[in-house]
Design an enzyme around this catalytic site. Sequence first.
Site, PDB file in Angstrom:
ATOM      1  N   ALA A   1      46.229  42.036  41.032  1.00 59.73           N
ATOM      2  CA  ALA A   1      47.285  41.162  40.505  1.00 59.73           C
ATOM      3  C   ALA A   1      48.285  40.746  41.570  1.00 59.73           C
ATOM      4  O   ALA A   1      49.270  40.094  41.261  1.00 59.73           O
ATOM      5  CB  ALA A   1      48.009  41.867  39.358  1.00 59.73           C
ATOM      6  N   ASN A   2      48.036  41.100  42.852  1.00 63.26           N
ATOM      7  CA  ASN A   2      49.047  40.791  43.861  1.00 63.26           C
ATOM      8  C   ASN A   2      48.978  39.378  44.412  1.00 63.26           C
ATOM      9  O   ASN A   2      49.871  38.937  45.112  1.00 63.26           O
ATOM     10  CB  ASN A   2      48.998  41.810  45.011  1.00 63.26           C
ATOM     11  CG  ASN A   2      47.655  41.833  45.693  1.00 63.26           C
ATOM     12  OD1 ASN A   2      46.698  42.364  45.150  1.00 63.26           O
ATOM     13  ND2 ASN A   2      47.561  41.245  46.869  1.00 63.26           N
ATOM     14  N   THR A   3      47.903  38.661  44.085  1.00 58.65           N
ATOM     15  CA  THR A   3      47.796  37.299  44.620  1.00 58.65           C
ATOM     16  C   THR A   3      46.858  36.476  43.739  1.00 58.65           C
ATOM     17  O   THR A   3      46.246  37.009  42.808  1.00 58.65           O
ATOM     18  CB  THR A   3      47.282  37.336  46.088  1.00 58.65           C
ATOM     19  OG1 THR A   3      47.247  36.006  46.621  1.00 58.65           O
ATOM     20  CG2 THR A   3      45.877  37.918  46.177  1.00 58.65           C
ATOM     21  N   GLY A   4      46.769  35.193  44.030  1.00 60.78           N
ATOM     22  CA  GLY A   4      45.772  34.331  43.389  1.00 60.78           C
ATOM     23  C   GLY A   4      45.873  34.251  41.875  1.00 60.78           C
ATOM     24  O   GLY A   4      46.963  34.288  41.283  1.00 60.78           O
TER      25      GLY A   4
ATOM     26  N   SER B   1      32.051  34.151  37.805  1.00 65.41           N
ATOM     27  CA  SER B   1      32.051  32.867  38.496  1.00 65.41           C
ATOM     28  C   SER B   1      30.770  32.090  38.222  1.00 65.41           C
ATOM     29  O   SER B   1      29.724  32.686  37.937  1.00 65.41           O
ATOM     30  CB  SER B   1      32.173  33.116  40.004  1.00 65.41           C
ATOM     31  OG  SER B   1      31.936  31.931  40.714  1.00 65.41           O
TER      32      SER B   1
ATOM     33  N   GLY C   1      44.980  36.398  39.570  1.00 68.30           N
ATOM     34  CA  GLY C   1      45.465  37.603  38.898  1.00 68.30           C
ATOM     35  C   GLY C   1      46.978  37.621  38.811  1.00 68.30           C
ATOM     36  O   GLY C   1      47.555  38.000  37.777  1.00 68.30           O
TER      37      GLY C   1
ATOM     38  N   TYR D   1      27.421  37.860  46.857  1.00 69.81           N
ATOM     39  CA  TYR D   1      28.500  37.477  45.942  1.00 69.81           C
ATOM     40  C   TYR D   1      27.921  37.047  44.588  1.00 69.81           C
ATOM     41  O   TYR D   1      28.375  37.497  43.533  1.00 69.81           O
ATOM     42  CB  TYR D   1      29.333  36.340  46.544  1.00 69.81           C
ATOM     43  CG  TYR D   1      30.474  35.877  45.658  1.00 69.81           C
ATOM     44  CD1 TYR D   1      31.510  36.741  45.309  1.00 69.81           C
ATOM     45  CD2 TYR D   1      30.519  34.568  45.167  1.00 69.81           C
ATOM     46  CE1 TYR D   1      32.556  36.326  44.499  1.00 69.81           C
ATOM     47  CE2 TYR D   1      31.568  34.137  44.358  1.00 69.81           C
ATOM     48  CZ  TYR D   1      32.588  35.020  44.023  1.00 69.81           C
ATOM     49  OH  TYR D   1      33.613  34.596  43.219  1.00 69.81           O
TER      50      TYR D   1
HETATM   51  N1  LIG Z   1      39.057  31.092  43.693  1.00 69.87           N
HETATM   52  C1  LIG Z   1      37.992  30.594  43.128  1.00 69.87           C
HETATM   53  O1  LIG Z   1      37.634  29.422  43.312  1.00 69.87           O
HETATM   54  C2  LIG Z   1      37.169  31.447  42.204  1.00 69.87           C
HETATM   55  C3  LIG Z   1      36.051  30.869  41.600  1.00 69.87           C
HETATM   56  C4  LIG Z   1      35.286  31.641  40.750  1.00 69.87           C
HETATM   57  C5  LIG Z   1      35.627  32.963  40.513  1.00 69.87           C
HETATM   58  N2  LIG Z   1      36.696  33.525  41.120  1.00 69.87           N
HETATM   59  C6  LIG Z   1      37.006  34.946  40.837  1.00 69.87           C
HETATM   60  O2  LIG Z   1      38.384  35.100  40.555  1.00 69.87           O
HETATM   61  C7  LIG Z   1      38.790  36.433  40.846  1.00 69.87           C
HETATM   62  C8  LIG Z   1      40.121  36.405  41.566  1.00 69.87           C
HETATM   63  O3  LIG Z   1      39.939  35.692  42.759  1.00 69.87           O
HETATM   64  P1  LIG Z   1      41.081  34.909  43.520  1.00 69.87           P
HETATM   65  O4  LIG Z   1      40.533  33.556  43.779  1.00 69.87           O
HETATM   66  O5  LIG Z   1      42.395  35.063  42.856  1.00 69.87           O
HETATM   67  O6  LIG Z   1      41.026  35.729  44.919  1.00 69.87           O
HETATM   68  P2  LIG Z   1      42.106  36.367  45.885  1.00 69.87           P
HETATM   69  O7  LIG Z   1      43.297  35.471  45.981  1.00 69.87           O
HETATM   70  O8  LIG Z   1      41.379  36.737  47.132  1.00 69.87           O
HETATM   71  O9  LIG Z   1      42.485  37.691  45.091  1.00 69.87           O
HETATM   72  C9  LIG Z   1      41.576  38.737  44.973  1.00 69.87           C
HETATM   73  C10 LIG Z   1      42.321  39.977  44.562  1.00 69.87           C
HETATM   74  O10 LIG Z   1      41.388  41.074  44.513  1.00 69.87           O
HETATM   75  C11 LIG Z   1      41.963  42.158  45.232  1.00 69.87           C
HETATM   76  N3  LIG Z   1      40.988  43.100  45.761  1.00 69.87           N
HETATM   77  C12 LIG Z   1      40.008  42.868  46.677  1.00 69.87           C
HETATM   78  N4  LIG Z   1      39.356  44.012  46.957  1.00 69.87           N
HETATM   79  C13 LIG Z   1      39.935  44.991  46.212  1.00 69.87           C
HETATM   80  C14 LIG Z   1      39.721  46.395  46.073  1.00 69.87           C
HETATM   81  N5  LIG Z   1      38.792  47.051  46.785  1.00 69.87           N
HETATM   82  N6  LIG Z   1      40.502  47.072  45.212  1.00 69.87           N
HETATM   83  C15 LIG Z   1      41.466  46.454  44.505  1.00 69.87           C
HETATM   84  N7  LIG Z   1      41.714  45.140  44.595  1.00 69.87           N
HETATM   85  C16 LIG Z   1      40.965  44.418  45.448  1.00 69.87           C
HETATM   86  C17 LIG Z   1      42.746  41.500  46.343  1.00 69.87           C
HETATM   87  O11 LIG Z   1      43.652  42.405  46.939  1.00 69.87           O
HETATM   88  P3  LIG Z   1      44.164  42.193  48.460  1.00 69.87           P
HETATM   89  O12 LIG Z   1      45.208  41.123  48.423  1.00 69.87           O
HETATM   90  O13 LIG Z   1      44.690  43.536  48.801  1.00 69.87           O
HETATM   91  O14 LIG Z   1      42.976  41.795  49.276  1.00 69.87           O
HETATM   92  C18 LIG Z   1      43.405  40.380  45.564  1.00 69.87           C
HETATM   93  O15 LIG Z   1      44.508  40.871  44.861  1.00 69.87           O
HETATM   94  C19 LIG Z   1      37.637  37.069  41.640  1.00 69.87           C
HETATM   95  O16 LIG Z   1      36.945  37.967  40.794  1.00 69.87           O
HETATM   96  C20 LIG Z   1      36.752  35.880  42.010  1.00 69.87           C
HETATM   97  O17 LIG Z   1      35.386  36.255  42.086  1.00 69.87           O
HETATM   98  C21 LIG Z   1      37.490  32.790  41.956  1.00 69.87           C
END
Ligand SMILES: NC(=O)c1ccc[n+]([C@@H]2O[C@H](COP(=O)([O-])OP(=O)(O)OC[C@H]3O[C@@H](n4cnc5c(N)ncnc54)[C@H](OP(=O)(O)O)[C@@H]3O)[C@@H](O)[C@H]2O)c1
Length: 321
Positions: free
Chosen positions: A42-45, A171, A47, A198
Amino acid sequence: MSKLRIFIVILAIAIYYFLIHGRCEYKGDERLDGKTVIITGANTGIGKEAAIDLARRGARVICACRSKSRGEAAVEDIKNISGNNNVVLKMLDLGSLNSIRQFAKDINAKEERLDVLINNAGLVICPNYNTTEDGFERMMGVNHLGHFLLTNLLLDLLKKSQPSRIVVVTSEAHRTLVSEMDLEDLMSEKSYSGTSGYGHSKLANILFSLELSKRLKDTSITINSLHPGAVMTDLGRHIEDYLHLPPFLLEALRWTLSIFVRDARQGAQTIICLAVDKSLQSVSGKYFADCEISRESAAARNETAAKLLWDISEKLVNLST
Ligand SMILES: NC(=O)c1ccc[n+]([C@@H]2O[C@H](COP(=O)([O-])OP(=O)(O)OC[C@H]3O[C@@H](n4cnc5c(N)ncnc54)[C@H](OP(=O)(O)O)[C@@H]3O)[C@@H](O)[C@H]2O)c1
Ligand SMILES: *[C@@H]1O[C@H](CO)[C@@H](O)[C@H](O)[C@H]1NC(C)=O
Ligand SMILES: *[C@@H]1O[C@H](CO)[C@@H](O)[C@H](O)[C@H]1NC(C)=O
Ligand SMILES: *[C@@H]1O[C@H](CO)[C@@H](O)[C@H](O)[C@H]1NC(C)=O
């Protein structure tokens, strides 16, 4: 050549989704006062945006993050923007079975209830093969196995709080990057690529939701998965590192993408919908996009594969002990 192709493919996918889906916005005004939500990553993106919205609705929001500094900064932000002070950080590294067990133990001991669990954290297209603390391929380990164990350890609390919900962020990559679940080589030991690793982890997320929805059919716990859309988040960092483009081209790519790709707030809409929408109270085992039921790939509907994956996962994470 191949990098240029990746560049073009990313752009084409973004434009395709923009044209097909446009933007969606969840309009429901449901409140979550007195309810507790856990969001991983939940710290970025996406979430973080979901956390802000659910905090605005009055929920107690538990941010499950792996970095203390990034997590603390995000919790301050989420409190500040939502105006809700009942937002807390708890440390969780999904790449460590030990950390997951500690997190769940703490939650089960200290929290009175759990109404919504949102499995959002994820690693995307890691270019190089690497493993988690327990020797799992990183994306399968964090995206699928970590959440598999976490969810199972929190099931009793979810049961106690029924009706409750599990929301799984997956995804479209489950369809575009892989054709079926490779149960023989779950950890990509025989052959590894960032894209298929992935895709497999995201397909595993849906098969997990399918199997768990069957196991929970006599309860009031629902589980659904979703595609958030193509969203501009930190996820791009791995792809950018890999593409290694000159800065001006990278800027051009970011700028072009920003027109067609959603921002994180838009990307969070389907999560929010699945977490709160009253009309979804008894909908379970479905795949969503743009706040609507969508059709997952045939491989993601394979019940035999879902059952086999469950059995393998159970052994890998030592669920019974
Ligand atoms: N963005 C897209 O276009 C897209 C498309 C389809 C699906 N998704 C899905 O959406 C979800 C969120 O993605 P997002 O785009 O918001 O990505 P993001 O900005 O990279 O955020 C991912 C989050 O997961 C955390 N994380 C990674 N490894 C971890 C671990 N070992 N333990 C706990 N937390 C961990 C990260 O923490 P840190 O900050 O510490 O790394 C970050 O908070 C993912 O499941 C992704 O597959 C995204
Ligand atoms: C939110 O942050 C801003 C800027 O850092 C600060 O001025 C403001 O007082 C904060 N608001 C709340 C409610 O904490
Ligand atoms: C794998 O990850 C570990 C821990 O993050 C890191 O120290 C190591 O350099 C990585 N190995 C490879 C081959 O990338
Ligand atoms: C479903 O998955 C199983 C196990 O991986 C496989 O043997 C079977 O061929 C699949 N069925 C279909 C219809 O793809």
